[in-house]
Write an enzyme that holds these catalytic residues in place. Structure first.
Site, PDB file in Angstrom:
ATOM      1  N   ARG A   1     -10.864  10.959  -2.624  1.00  0.00           N
ATOM      2  CA  ARG A   1     -11.043  12.408  -2.586  1.00  0.00           C
ATOM      3  C   ARG A   1     -12.543  12.764  -2.561  1.00  0.00           C
ATOM      4  O   ARG A   1     -12.978  13.641  -1.836  1.00  0.00           O
ATOM      5  CB  ARG A   1     -10.374  12.998  -3.822  1.00  0.00           C
ATOM      6  CG  ARG A   1      -9.740  14.341  -3.590  1.00  0.00           C
ATOM      7  CD  ARG A   1      -9.079  14.808  -4.860  1.00  0.00           C
ATOM      8  NE  ARG A   1      -8.019  13.918  -5.313  1.00  0.00           N
ATOM      9  CZ  ARG A   1      -7.525  13.917  -6.558  1.00  0.00           C
ATOM     10  NH1 ARG A   1      -7.997  14.753  -7.450  1.00  0.00           N
ATOM     11  NH2 ARG A   1      -6.565  13.096  -6.888  1.00  0.00           N
TER      12      ARG A   1
ATOM     13  N   ASN B   1      -2.322   9.734  -7.117  1.00  0.00           N
ATOM     14  CA  ASN B   1      -0.963  10.266  -7.223  1.00  0.00           C
ATOM     15  C   ASN B   1       0.112   9.200  -7.007  1.00  0.00           C
ATOM     16  O   ASN B   1       1.298   9.531  -6.937  1.00  0.00           O
ATOM     17  CB  ASN B   1      -0.759  11.386  -6.198  1.00  0.00           C
ATOM     18  CG  ASN B   1      -1.709  12.546  -6.424  1.00  0.00           C
ATOM     19  OD1 ASN B   1      -1.745  13.111  -7.515  1.00  0.00           O
ATOM     20  ND2 ASN B   1      -2.508  12.890  -5.428  1.00  0.00           N
TER      21      ASN B   1
ATOM     22  N   GLY C   1      -7.572   7.453   4.297  1.00  0.00           N
ATOM     23  CA  GLY C   1      -7.898   6.237   3.551  1.00  0.00           C
ATOM     24  C   GLY C   1      -9.101   6.359   2.626  1.00  0.00           C
ATOM     25  O   GLY C   1      -9.400   5.437   1.881  1.00  0.00           O
TER      26      GLY C   1
ATOM     27  N   ASP D   1       0.159   4.955   0.970  1.00  0.00           N
ATOM     28  CA  ASP D   1       0.082   5.944   2.046  1.00  0.00           C
ATOM     29  C   ASP D   1       0.091   5.274   3.428  1.00  0.00           C
ATOM     30  O   ASP D   1      -0.754   4.432   3.709  1.00  0.00           O
ATOM     31  CB  ASP D   1      -1.186   6.797   1.887  1.00  0.00           C
ATOM     32  CG  ASP D   1      -0.925   8.239   2.228  1.00  0.00           C
ATOM     33  OD1 ASP D   1       0.088   8.513   2.906  1.00  0.00           O
ATOM     34  OD2 ASP D   1      -1.722   9.091   1.828  1.00  0.00           O
TER      35      ASP D   1
ATOM     36  N   ASP E   1       0.884  -1.156   0.000  1.00  0.00           N
ATOM     37  CA  ASP E   1       0.000   0.000   0.000  1.00  0.00           C
ATOM     38  C   ASP E   1       0.934   1.221   0.000  1.00  0.00           C
ATOM     39  O   ASP E   1       2.089   1.111   0.413  1.00  0.00           O
ATOM     40  CB  ASP E   1      -0.864  -0.026   1.266  1.00  0.00           C
ATOM     41  CG  ASP E   1      -1.606   1.271   1.494  1.00  0.00           C
ATOM     42  OD1 ASP E   1      -2.201   1.784   0.531  1.00  0.00           O
ATOM     43  OD2 ASP E   1      -1.577   1.775   2.636  1.00  0.00           O
TER      44      ASP E   1
ATOM     45  N   SER F   1      -4.547   5.939  -4.151  1.00  0.00           N
ATOM     46  CA  SER F   1      -4.213   7.318  -4.507  1.00  0.00           C
ATOM     47  C   SER F   1      -4.008   7.499  -6.012  1.00  0.00           C
ATOM     48  O   SER F   1      -3.258   6.759  -6.640  1.00  0.00           O
ATOM     49  CB  SER F   1      -2.932   7.740  -3.785  1.00  0.00           C
ATOM     50  OG  SER F   1      -2.464   8.969  -4.312  1.00  0.00           O
TER      51      SER F   1
ATOM     52  N   ASP G   1      -1.744  -0.576   6.076  1.00  0.00           N
ATOM     53  CA  ASP G   1      -1.867   0.092   7.372  1.00  0.00           C
ATOM     54  C   ASP G   1      -3.309   0.477   7.679  1.00  0.00           C
ATOM     55  O   ASP G   1      -3.575   1.095   8.703  1.00  0.00           O
ATOM     56  CB  ASP G   1      -1.000   1.354   7.407  1.00  0.00           C
ATOM     57  CG  ASP G   1      -1.583   2.468   6.574  1.00  0.00           C
ATOM     58  OD1 ASP G   1      -2.050   2.184   5.454  1.00  0.00           O
ATOM     59  OD2 ASP G   1      -1.593   3.618   7.046  1.00  0.00           O
TER      60      ASP G   1
HETATM   61 MG   LIG Z   1      -2.530   3.216   3.733  1.00  0.00          MG
END
Ligand SMILES: [Mg+2]
Length: 219
Positions: A49, A117, A46, A11, A9, A115, A169
């Site tokens: 947007r 990004n 998590g 982020d 993952d 994401s 996470d």
């Molecule tokens: Mg994460």
């Protein structure tokens, strides 16, 4: 399908962009006179947007699509203004040495991120050379907790989920990986990732040998 792989993952596992998101949403809210504080900011972690904007606006998005899109774009601009200053020094401790070990040992590595990004950030942070695939919202329609993000990544790597370990996470991410039949390592708070097969506080000091037993039973 003899390949073995790992999916990270992004982020909270590879890097922490929480503060950049928090500042970006705070700026958008301040401009529009919308209430925003740390507690609301924490609830956005998590989420996509669009889900974030809906929550900020009280649970509904009763606006023209063009208006919604303009808000989402502006938030992303603010996020990137800050995130673009991140460098390899912002990769979380332990991640780069682990990716280096995995590459040397012939494992395949992917990102599996919610994401938009993810690809941009992978290049910015210097981890792109280690990656064989990046699964993000451009590759799949259904995000986590659906397993699609990880299943697409496994397909791109040419690995069976049973021969692949996912690092996550977030609770929705652990759920997604379990639903896809992956081995799952949860990072952080056991209250969030306790359903994973193995829970670690973080990847600092982690070594490849810690995760190799996952592959032993599926050779
Ligand atoms: Mg994460």
């Amino acid at each position: 399908m003899n390949q073995r792989g790992f999916i990270f993952d992004f982020d909270g596992v590879v890097a922490d962009t929480t503060e950049a998101h928090y500042v970006a949403w705070g700026r958008l809210c301040a401009e529009n006179g919308w209430a925003f504080d740390r507690s609301l900011g924490d609830q956005l972690r998590g989420l996509t947007r669009r889900q974030c904007l809906r929550l900020i606006l009280g649970g509904t998005l009763d606006l023209p699509e063009a208006t919604i899109q303009a808000y989402l774009d502006r938030k992303n601009d603010y996020f990137l203004e800050r995130a673009n200053q991140m460098t390899e020094a912002d990769v979380l401790p332990g991640v780069l040495p682990l990716m280096q070990q995995m590459c040397s040992a012939g494992y395949k590595i992917a990102l599996g991120s919610a994401s938009h990004n993810a690809r941009h950030m992978a290049h910015l942070l210097g981890i792109a050379p280690y990656l064989d695939a990046i699964s993000d919202p451009y590759t799949v329609v259904n995000g986590k907790p659906a397993p699609d993000t990880f299943l697409w990544a496994a397909g791109a790597l040419g690995v069976n989920p049973k021969r692949c370990v996912v690092f996550e996470d977030a609770s929705a991410g652990v759920q997604a990986a379990l639903a896809g039949g992956f081995h799952v390592v949860g990072l952080g708070d056991p209250a969030l990732v306790g359903n994973a097969h193995l829970v670690l506080p973080h990847l600092q000091h982690a070594t490849l040998s810690q995760f190799e037993p996952f592959f032993a039973s599926n050779s």
